[in-house]
Design a protein around this motif. Structure first.
Motif, short mmCIF file in Angstrom:
data_model
loop_
_atom_site.label_atom_id
_atom_site.label_comp_id
_atom_site.label_asym_id
_atom_site.label_seq_id
_atom_site.Cartn_x
_atom_site.Cartn_y
_atom_site.Cartn_z
N THR A 193 67.91 49.93 91.69
CA THR A 193 69.05 49.07 91.39
C THR A 193 70.32 49.91 91.34
OG1 THR A 193 69.17 49.26 88.96
CG2 THR A 193 67.54 47.71 89.87
N GLY A 194 71.44 49.22 91.38
CA GLY A 194 72.73 49.85 91.16
C GLY A 194 73.17 49.55 89.74
N PRO A 195 74.45 49.78 89.43
CA PRO A 195 74.97 49.46 88.10
C PRO A 195 74.73 48.00 87.74
CG PRO A 195 76.55 50.75 89.34
CD PRO A 195 75.45 50.37 90.30
N GLY A 196 74.46 47.75 86.47
CA GLY A 196 74.18 46.39 86.01
C GLY A 196 72.78 45.93 86.37
N ARG A 197 71.96 46.88 86.85
CA ARG A 197 70.59 46.59 87.27
C ARG A 197 70.53 45.53 88.36
NH1 ARG A 197 70.43 47.42 81.81
NH2 ARG A 197 69.53 49.41 81.26
N ALA A 212 72.18 35.73 94.81
CA ALA A 212 71.09 36.49 94.19
C ALA A 212 71.51 37.92 93.87
CB ALA A 212 69.88 36.50 95.11
N LEU A 213 71.14 38.36 92.68
CA LEU A 213 71.36 39.75 92.26
C LEU A 213 70.04 40.50 92.12
CD1 LEU A 213 74.04 39.26 89.45
CD2 LEU A 213 74.41 39.80 91.86
N ASP A 214 68.93 39.74 92.04
CA ASP A 214 67.63 40.34 91.74
C ASP A 214 66.60 40.06 92.81
OD1 ASP A 214 68.36 41.06 88.97
OD2 ASP A 214 68.46 38.88 88.72
N LEU A 263 64.58 42.62 85.09
CA LEU A 263 65.97 42.86 85.52
C LEU A 263 66.97 41.87 84.93
CD1 LEU A 263 65.20 43.85 89.22
CD2 LEU A 263 65.63 45.37 87.28
N PRO A 264 66.78 40.54 85.05
CA PRO A 264 67.76 39.62 84.44
C PRO A 264 67.77 39.69 82.91
CG PRO A 264 66.35 38.45 86.00
CD PRO A 264 65.78 39.83 85.84
N VAL A 265 66.60 39.93 82.31
CA VAL A 265 66.53 40.04 80.85
C VAL A 265 67.42 41.19 80.38
CG1 VAL A 265 65.01 40.56 78.90
CG2 VAL A 265 64.22 39.00 80.71
N LEU A 266 67.30 42.34 81.04
CA LEU A 266 68.10 43.50 80.66
C LEU A 266 69.59 43.29 80.93
CD1 LEU A 266 65.82 46.37 81.96
CD2 LEU A 266 66.29 45.80 79.58
N ARG A 267 69.92 42.79 82.11
CA ARG A 267 71.32 42.62 82.48
C ARG A 267 72.06 41.73 81.48
NH1 ARG A 267 70.96 39.89 86.71
NH2 ARG A 267 70.36 41.62 88.03
N HIS A 268 71.40 40.65 81.06
CA HIS A 268 72.04 39.67 80.18
C HIS A 268 71.64 39.86 78.72
CE1 HIS A 268 73.59 37.74 83.72
NE2 HIS A 268 72.37 37.64 84.21
N ARG A 269 70.88 40.93 78.42
CA ARG A 269 70.45 41.29 77.06
C ARG A 269 69.76 40.11 76.36
NH1 ARG A 269 71.01 46.12 76.82
NH2 ARG A 269 70.60 46.32 74.61
N LEU A 270 69.00 39.35 77.13
CA LEU A 270 68.35 38.15 76.59
C LEU A 270 67.21 38.47 75.64
CD1 LEU A 270 68.37 35.94 79.80
CD2 LEU A 270 69.75 35.63 77.72
N ALA A 279 70.81 30.70 84.45
CA ALA A 279 70.20 30.13 85.65
C ALA A 279 70.62 31.04 86.80
CB ALA A 279 70.69 28.70 85.88
N LEU A 280 69.68 31.40 87.64
CA LEU A 280 70.00 32.32 88.73
C LEU A 280 69.10 32.08 89.93
CD1 LEU A 280 67.60 34.76 88.59
CD2 LEU A 280 68.83 35.17 86.47
N VAL A 281 69.45 32.75 91.00
CA VAL A 281 68.63 32.75 92.21
C VAL A 281 68.15 34.18 92.42
CG1 VAL A 281 68.62 32.42 94.72
CG2 VAL A 281 69.97 30.88 93.27
N ALA A 282 66.87 34.34 92.76
CA ALA A 282 66.31 35.66 93.04
C ALA A 282 65.72 35.68 94.44
CB ALA A 282 65.23 36.00 92.01
N ALA A 283 65.62 36.87 95.00
CA ALA A 283 64.95 37.06 96.29
C ALA A 283 63.47 37.26 95.99
CB ALA A 283 65.53 38.28 97.00
N TRP A 284 62.71 36.18 96.08
CA TRP A 284 61.30 36.20 95.72
C TRP A 284 60.46 36.68 96.91
CZ3 TRP A 284 56.79 33.36 97.01
CH2 TRP A 284 55.72 33.57 96.13
N VAL A 285 59.56 37.63 96.65
CA VAL A 285 58.70 38.20 97.68
C VAL A 285 57.26 37.81 97.38
CG1 VAL A 285 57.91 40.34 98.77
CG2 VAL A 285 60.27 40.17 97.91
N SER A 286 56.65 37.04 98.28
CA SER A 286 55.26 36.62 98.08
C SER A 286 54.31 37.80 98.29
CB SER A 286 54.90 35.47 99.03
OG SER A 286 54.92 35.92 100.37
#
Length: 191
Positions: A53-57, A98-100, A112-119, A127-134
């Motif tokens: 990842t880059g900055p901000g994960r 998508a960021l993830d 990744l989203p949990v860390l970025r948004h400190r959830l 709510a987000l879009v991810a690049a999902w890899v099967s």
């Protein structure tokens, strides 16, 4: 704060019936990981990956290789500085926001989203879009996902993850890494 290294292992009973181990290095807001996994379904396979990842994960690249008795599949997924995702050099439609990346059956990429948004520490939802890899096919598709902070207690946090019909209340450690994802994976310890 310098870089921190972790080794994380999960039993992954969902879908493939297997295991995953990730060697993770966190340096500020960047993350690098390399991992190995195996699954027994639909046919036995070995998987290895490298995530950066880059900055901000925000995902920069994910390289994955899957080996089975009949084939070896490889994927090079990358997001450039303009937000364009490419799979093996070809643009992937529907990922403009998508960021993830989200590697199927891997609890690491849910971090990744949990860390970025400190959830894992603070109330909120995303709510987000991810690049999902099967897995094991290595096909890339957009995946709409929703993360909601459910609470915290010493050393742990709870975050609800929803994608399509799949819903799971993740337990994460104080660093935001998945400990338990009911219906997908459970972290194990060698101690």
């Amino acid at each position: 704060m310098g870089s921190r290294r972790r080794v994380l292992t999960w039993e992954v009973p969902a879908g493939s019936v297997g295991w995953e181990t990730a060697w993770v290095e966190v340096d500020g807001t960047t993350l690098r990981a390399r991992g190995r996994a195996f699954g027994l379904r639909p046919d036995p396979y070995w998987l290895r990956y490298a995530l950066r990842t880059g900055p901000g994960r925000v995902t920069r690249s994910l390289e994955v290789t899957v080996e089975s008795e009949l084939a070896v599949r490889k994927l090079e997924l990358a997001r450039d500085v303009y937000g364009v995702w490419r799979a093996d050099g070809e643009p992937v439609a529907g990922l403009e926001d998508a960021l993830d990346c989200d590697l199927g059956l891997s609890p690491l990429t849910s971090t990744l989203p949990v860390l970025r948004h400190r959830l894992h520490e603070s109330p909120g939802e995303r709510a987000l879009v991810a690049a999902w890899v099967s897995v094991p096919e290595l096909v890339v598709r957009p995946s709409r996902q929703h993360y909601t902070h459910l609470g915290e207690w010493p050393g742990r946090g709870r975050v609800r993850y929803v994608s399509g019909a799949f819903r799971s209340d993740l337990t994460v450690d104080r660093d935001g890494f998945v400990v338990d994802c009911p219906g997908l994976a459970r972290r194990v310890s060698v101690a």
